[in-house]
Design a protein around this motif. Structure first.
Motif, PDB file in Angstrom:
ATOM      1  N   LYS A   3       0.829  -1.200   0.000  1.00  0.00           N
ATOM      2  CA  LYS A   3       0.000   0.000   0.000  1.00  0.00           C
ATOM      3  C   LYS A   3       0.863   1.250   0.000  1.00  0.00           C
ATOM      4  O   LYS A   3       1.962   1.275   0.560  1.00  0.00           O
ATOM      5  CB  LYS A   3      -0.913   0.005   1.230  1.00  0.00           C
ATOM      6  CG  LYS A   3      -1.895  -1.142   1.286  1.00  0.00           C
ATOM      7  CD  LYS A   3      -2.667  -1.104   2.594  1.00  0.00           C
ATOM      8  CE  LYS A   3      -3.554  -2.311   2.755  1.00  0.00           C
ATOM      9  NZ  LYS A   3      -4.237  -2.334   4.071  1.00  0.00           N
ATOM     10  N   GLU A   4       0.339   2.297  -0.615  1.00  0.00           N
ATOM     11  CA  GLU A   4       1.053   3.570  -0.657  1.00  0.00           C
ATOM     12  C   GLU A   4       1.010   4.245   0.704  1.00  0.00           C
ATOM     13  O   GLU A   4      -0.045   4.303   1.355  1.00  0.00           O
ATOM     14  CB  GLU A   4       0.422   4.484  -1.709  1.00  0.00           C
ATOM     15  CG  GLU A   4       1.169   5.787  -1.903  1.00  0.00           C
ATOM     16  CD  GLU A   4       0.708   6.535  -3.137  1.00  0.00           C
ATOM     17  OE1 GLU A   4       1.523   7.262  -3.717  1.00  0.00           O
ATOM     18  OE2 GLU A   4      -0.470   6.383  -3.522  1.00  0.00           O
ATOM     19  N   ALA A   5       2.144   4.735   1.163  1.00  0.00           N
ATOM     20  CA  ALA A   5       2.184   5.498   2.412  1.00  0.00           C
ATOM     21  C   ALA A   5       1.437   6.815   2.218  1.00  0.00           C
ATOM     22  O   ALA A   5       1.581   7.480   1.191  1.00  0.00           O
ATOM     23  CB  ALA A   5       3.633   5.760   2.811  1.00  0.00           C
ATOM     24  N   LEU A   6       0.640   7.185   3.210  1.00  0.00           N
ATOM     25  CA  LEU A   6      -0.120   8.430   3.181  1.00  0.00           C
ATOM     26  C   LEU A   6       0.183   9.205   4.452  1.00  0.00           C
ATOM     27  O   LEU A   6      -0.099   8.741   5.561  1.00  0.00           O
ATOM     28  CB  LEU A   6      -1.623   8.140   3.085  1.00  0.00           C
ATOM     29  CG  LEU A   6      -2.569   9.319   3.309  1.00  0.00           C
ATOM     30  CD1 LEU A   6      -2.344  10.417   2.274  1.00  0.00           C
ATOM     31  CD2 LEU A   6      -4.029   8.849   3.312  1.00  0.00           C
ATOM     32  N   VAL A   7       0.774  10.389   4.303  1.00  0.00           N
ATOM     33  CA  VAL A   7       1.082  11.258   5.438  1.00  0.00           C
ATOM     34  C   VAL A   7       0.027  12.357   5.506  1.00  0.00           C
ATOM     35  O   VAL A   7      -0.193  13.072   4.525  1.00  0.00           O
ATOM     36  CB  VAL A   7       2.490  11.857   5.320  1.00  0.00           C
ATOM     37  CG1 VAL A   7       2.754  12.835   6.460  1.00  0.00           C
ATOM     38  CG2 VAL A   7       3.552  10.750   5.318  1.00  0.00           C
ATOM     39  N   LEU A   8      -0.616  12.481   6.665  1.00  0.00           N
ATOM     40  CA  LEU A   8      -1.681  13.453   6.886  1.00  0.00           C
ATOM     41  C   LEU A   8      -1.180  14.541   7.830  1.00  0.00           C
ATOM     42  O   LEU A   8      -0.640  14.244   8.902  1.00  0.00           O
ATOM     43  CB  LEU A   8      -2.905  12.762   7.484  1.00  0.00           C
ATOM     44  CG  LEU A   8      -3.509  11.636   6.639  1.00  0.00           C
ATOM     45  CD1 LEU A   8      -4.442  10.774   7.484  1.00  0.00           C
ATOM     46  CD2 LEU A   8      -4.254  12.217   5.440  1.00  0.00           C
ATOM     47  N   LEU A   9      -1.376  15.801   7.442  1.00  0.00           N
ATOM     48  CA  LEU A   9      -0.904  16.928   8.244  1.00  0.00           C
ATOM     49  C   LEU A   9      -2.087  17.708   8.794  1.00  0.00           C
ATOM     50  O   LEU A   9      -2.918  18.214   8.024  1.00  0.00           O
ATOM     51  CB  LEU A   9      -0.019  17.853   7.398  1.00  0.00           C
ATOM     52  CG  LEU A   9       1.153  17.204   6.664  1.00  0.00           C
ATOM     53  CD1 LEU A   9       1.944  18.267   5.903  1.00  0.00           C
ATOM     54  CD2 LEU A   9       2.050  16.454   7.631  1.00  0.00           C
ATOM     55  N   PRO A  10      -2.211  17.837  10.114  1.00  0.00           N
ATOM     56  CA  PRO A  10      -3.345  18.552  10.701  1.00  0.00           C
ATOM     57  C   PRO A  10      -3.192  20.065  10.628  1.00  0.00           C
ATOM     58  O   PRO A  10      -2.110  20.587  10.346  1.00  0.00           O
ATOM     59  CB  PRO A  10      -3.350  18.062  12.152  1.00  0.00           C
ATOM     60  CG  PRO A  10      -1.954  17.646  12.425  1.00  0.00           C
ATOM     61  CD  PRO A  10      -1.355  17.201  11.119  1.00  0.00           C
ATOM     62  N   GLY A  11      -4.298  20.755  10.901  1.00  0.00           N
ATOM     63  CA  GLY A  11      -4.287  22.209  10.912  1.00  0.00           C
ATOM     64  C   GLY A  11      -3.878  22.771  12.262  1.00  0.00           C
ATOM     65  O   GLY A  11      -3.524  22.038  13.196  1.00  0.00           O
ATOM     66  N   THR A  12      -3.955  24.082  12.378  1.00  0.00           N
ATOM     67  CA  THR A  12      -3.627  24.772  13.618  1.00  0.00           C
ATOM     68  C   THR A  12      -4.485  24.247  14.773  1.00  0.00           C
ATOM     69  O   THR A  12      -5.701  24.091  14.632  1.00  0.00           O
ATOM     70  CB  THR A  12      -3.860  26.282  13.453  1.00  0.00           C
ATOM     71  OG1 THR A  12      -3.056  26.765  12.379  1.00  0.00           O
ATOM     72  CG2 THR A  12      -3.507  27.039  14.727  1.00  0.00           C
ATOM     73  N   VAL A  29      -6.639   1.148   1.067  1.00  0.00           N
ATOM     74  CA  VAL A  29      -5.987   1.684  -0.135  1.00  0.00           C
ATOM     75  C   VAL A  29      -4.704   2.457   0.184  1.00  0.00           C
ATOM     76  O   VAL A  29      -4.048   2.973  -0.716  1.00  0.00           O
ATOM     77  CB  VAL A  29      -6.944   2.590  -0.935  1.00  0.00           C
ATOM     78  CG1 VAL A  29      -8.086   1.774  -1.519  1.00  0.00           C
ATOM     79  CG2 VAL A  29      -7.475   3.742  -0.080  1.00  0.00           C
ATOM     80  N   SER A  30      -4.342   2.538   1.467  1.00  0.00           N
ATOM     81  CA  SER A  30      -3.137   3.277   1.841  1.00  0.00           C
ATOM     82  C   SER A  30      -2.664   2.840   3.216  1.00  0.00           C
ATOM     83  O   SER A  30      -3.354   2.112   3.930  1.00  0.00           O
ATOM     84  CB  SER A  30      -3.417   4.789   1.857  1.00  0.00           C
ATOM     85  OG  SER A  30      -4.296   5.125   2.920  1.00  0.00           O
ATOM     86  N   ASP A  31      -1.497   3.311   3.579  1.00  0.00           N
ATOM     87  CA  ASP A  31      -0.942   3.103   4.922  1.00  0.00           C
ATOM     88  C   ASP A  31      -0.834   4.491   5.563  1.00  0.00           C
ATOM     89  O   ASP A  31       0.186   5.162   5.444  1.00  0.00           O
ATOM     90  CB  ASP A  31       0.425   2.441   4.817  1.00  0.00           C
ATOM     91  CG  ASP A  31       1.033   2.155   6.184  1.00  0.00           C
ATOM     92  OD1 ASP A  31       0.302   2.244   7.188  1.00  0.00           O
ATOM     93  OD2 ASP A  31       2.244   1.885   6.248  1.00  0.00           O
ATOM     94  N   PRO A  32      -1.922   4.962   6.225  1.00  0.00           N
ATOM     95  CA  PRO A  32      -1.959   6.352   6.684  1.00  0.00           C
ATOM     96  C   PRO A  32      -1.280   6.573   8.035  1.00  0.00           C
ATOM     97  O   PRO A  32      -1.274   5.705   8.907  1.00  0.00           O
ATOM     98  CB  PRO A  32      -3.463   6.631   6.793  1.00  0.00           C
ATOM     99  CG  PRO A  32      -4.057   5.306   7.139  1.00  0.00           C
ATOM    100  CD  PRO A  32      -3.193   4.269   6.472  1.00  0.00           C
ATOM    101  N   SER A  33      -0.720   7.767   8.191  1.00  0.00           N
ATOM    102  CA  SER A  33      -0.155   8.191   9.469  1.00  0.00           C
ATOM    103  C   SER A  33      -0.269   9.706   9.549  1.00  0.00           C
ATOM    104  O   SER A  33      -0.433  10.392   8.532  1.00  0.00           O
ATOM    105  CB  SER A  33       1.316   7.776   9.593  1.00  0.00           C
ATOM    106  OG  SER A  33       2.093   8.401   8.585  1.00  0.00           O
ATOM    107  N   VAL A  34      -0.193  10.234  10.766  1.00  0.00           N
ATOM    108  CA  VAL A  34      -0.307  11.669  10.991  1.00  0.00           C
ATOM    109  C   VAL A  34       1.028  12.209  11.491  1.00  0.00           C
ATOM    110  O   VAL A  34       1.651  11.624  12.380  1.00  0.00           O
ATOM    111  CB  VAL A  34      -1.416  11.983  12.009  1.00  0.00           C
ATOM    112  CG1 VAL A  34      -1.454  13.478  12.330  1.00  0.00           C
ATOM    113  CG2 VAL A  34      -2.775  11.522  11.477  1.00  0.00           C
ATOM    114  N   ALA A  61      -1.277  14.729   2.323  1.00  0.00           N
ATOM    115  CA  ALA A  61      -2.505  15.516   2.435  1.00  0.00           C
ATOM    116  C   ALA A  61      -2.409  16.413   3.659  1.00  0.00           C
ATOM    117  O   ALA A  61      -1.987  15.977   4.729  1.00  0.00           O
ATOM    118  CB  ALA A  61      -3.723  14.604   2.544  1.00  0.00           C
ATOM    119  N   GLY A  62      -2.805  17.672   3.501  1.00  0.00           N
ATOM    120  CA  GLY A  62      -2.791  18.597   4.626  1.00  0.00           C
ATOM    121  C   GLY A  62      -4.002  19.504   4.607  1.00  0.00           C
ATOM    122  O   GLY A  62      -4.488  19.874   3.535  1.00  0.00           O
ATOM    123  N   LEU A  63      -4.490  19.849   5.796  1.00  0.00           N
ATOM    124  CA  LEU A  63      -5.632  20.743   5.927  1.00  0.00           C
ATOM    125  C   LEU A  63      -5.189  22.031   6.599  1.00  0.00           C
ATOM    126  O   LEU A  63      -4.526  21.995   7.634  1.00  0.00           O
ATOM    127  CB  LEU A  63      -6.746  20.065   6.733  1.00  0.00           C
ATOM    128  CG  LEU A  63      -8.072  20.804   6.840  1.00  0.00           C
ATOM    129  CD1 LEU A  63      -9.248  19.834   6.930  1.00  0.00           C
ATOM    130  CD2 LEU A  63      -8.120  21.764   8.041  1.00  0.00           C
TER     131      LEU A  63
END
Length: 233
Positions: A3-12, A29-34, A61-63
């Protein structure tokens, strides 16, 4: 197949709970982490920290603040980012009135007004007016802010205050890019995302109705569906 690694970036003032639904429902569908955006007081420093801890190649991905940092990550290391998602974000540099506002907020935080800032200044702008009485949503936002805390908030305000204008760098992005925004986002409005769509060649714009700034919390199913489509396209 790996699976594709998925890096998630949180907001303020947000933590991994901003991405709770996506962390649970995108694992097929991915290997997610924050990657938390604390411990640095510049956008460049935050991006360097993300890159230090991220896999060699990854979807990103970032919000909001996370989206600003994501733009800097792909500027610093475009060869490592396989696809990009910018949610409720802003590529512009800070405006003078924003700088004044953030300076005032930092002063109030330092004088012990952190909790009142979260409840009276931030919450009314972060979520759709129709969700202001959603006790569970409001409680989650307050709890996330408490975890990041006053010191982390000041660092984040300093980072956005000194950030560069990232618009020109958007022209260099050549990976599949999702642009997503709540239709009623008052912090990073639809017009900014339409501008980014016109600049990034491989971009697609998704507008989430009845939704303010914290789209992944307010409309988790719709955001997860959009991210799923982006990950498998």
């Amino acid at each position: 197949m790996k699976k594709e690694a998925l890096v998630l970036l949180p907001g303020t003032l947000c933590d991994e709970r901003l991405w709770e639904h996506q962390l649970e429902h995108l694992t097929d569908v991915s290997d997610p982490s924050v990657s938390m955006l604390t411990g640095a007081d510049t956008i460049e420093g935050m991006a360097e920290s993300v890159l230090k801890h991220a896999p060699e190649r990854f979807a990103l991905a970032g919000l909001s603040l996370g989206g600003i940092v994501a733009m800097e990550v792909i500027r610093q290391a475009p060869e490592r980012v396989t696809r990009l998602a910018l949610l409720d974000s802003n590529p512009h540099g800070p405006k003078p009135e924003q700088l004044e506002s953030w300076k005032s907020l930092m002063s109030k935080v330092e004088s012990g007004q952190f909790q009142s800032i979260v409840e009276e200044k931030l919450l009314p702008n972060l979520i759709h007016p129709g969700r202001q009485e959603d006790d569970q949503l409001v409680s989650t936002i307050k709890d996330m802010a408490e975890r990041v805390g006053p010191e982390g908030y000041v660092q984040q305000l300093m980072a956005v205050s000194t950030r560069s204008d990232l618009r020109e760098g958007l022209r260099q992005i050549n990976v599949p890019t999702l642009l997503l925004v709540g239709r009623e986002d008052q912090v990073c409005p639809l017009s900014l995302h339409e501008e980014m769509q016109a600049t990034i060649s491989e971009s697609r714009l998704v507008i989430v109705d009845d939704c303010g700034h914290l789209s992944s919390l307010e409309r988790p199913e719709e955001v997860t569906a959009a991210l799923r489509n982006w990950l498998i396209e």
